[in-house]
Write a protein that holds these residues in place. Sequence first.
Motif, short mmCIF file in Angstrom:
data_model
loop_
_atom_site.label_atom_id
_atom_site.label_comp_id
_atom_site.label_asym_id
_atom_site.label_seq_id
_atom_site.Cartn_x
_atom_site.Cartn_y
_atom_site.Cartn_z
N VAL A 146 0.84 -1.20 0.00
CA VAL A 146 0.00 0.00 0.00
C VAL A 146 0.87 1.25 0.00
O VAL A 146 0.61 2.21 -0.74
N LEU A 147 1.93 1.24 0.82
CA LEU A 147 2.83 2.39 0.87
C LEU A 147 3.55 2.58 -0.47
O LEU A 147 3.80 3.72 -0.89
N VAL A 148 3.87 1.47 -1.13
CA VAL A 148 4.49 1.56 -2.45
C VAL A 148 3.51 2.15 -3.45
O VAL A 148 3.85 3.02 -4.27
N ALA A 149 2.26 1.72 -3.38
CA ALA A 149 1.24 2.18 -4.33
C ALA A 149 0.99 3.68 -4.24
O ALA A 149 0.73 4.33 -5.25
N VAL A 150 1.11 4.24 -3.02
CA VAL A 150 0.86 5.68 -2.86
C VAL A 150 2.15 6.50 -2.92
O VAL A 150 2.12 7.71 -2.73
#
Length: 293
Positions: A252-256
Amino acid sequence: MTRGKATSIGFSAVLLWALLALLTVGSAPVPPLLLNALCFAVGGVIGVIWLIATGTLGQLREVSWKVYAAGTAGLFGYHLFYFSALRLAPPAEAGLIAYLWPLLIVLFSGLLPGERLTIWHIAGAAMAFLGAALILGGGLSADASALPGYALALVCALTWSSYSLLSRRFGSVPTAAVAVYCLATSVLSGLAHLVLEPTVWPENALGWASVLALGLGPVGLAFYTWDLGVKRGDIQLLGTASYAAPLVSTLVLVAVGIAPASATLLISAALIAGGAGLAALGGRRKVRPEPGV
């Protein structure tokens, strides 16, 4: 409700916990215990509103105060020990020790009535732990000053695994009791905040929205679905699958755009998925039926 459906509902808690890091970043600069107090207040109030709306509020009177005390100790104790460990030891290392709780759930679940621990469960949990360790950070510092933090992190892991196993043991206690656990944890967190932290409120609408989202999801609904899952589902598979939380959280942190992508994520994903597969295989090889089945 079937065992498989209950396990799926319990796993939704793991997916919600994967949003903790992202939403906690959004809630900055609120200190952890104050954030805890706010979020658990939301989670508890939402639970009470649901009980009133469904006409089941009376269930709360049927629960012993001892159960309420144990449930509150589990929720509040876990978070207090976790935050304290992060203050006294390197966060990545303390977090890795604290995240031994899924492995402890699997190992100690064999002591529960109707459960049988197999080599597949142990191998699966160990493999998944290795996958999580790659993300959380491997290796411990030799600095003696970090030992108190490591000890608190271990107590943290023991607290949450014990809470989960006791929830299974007290399977007749309605999940409605979690609302009381949340409200009591909110009060205790608020008191601890006044003693240990400065008071810093969210700075803008995004901060307050993050607090509300935390209270509705990872620090609210997740504890209700986890309670249902560990009581009626496959607790050993849930324990192993819980190692997906740090993986999904990182994704999720990578995606944002907050964290970079890396090959480590692929390796971790393979280990965690493989571990969950082994645990599932162990579940199919059980020979001891559950009570009443």
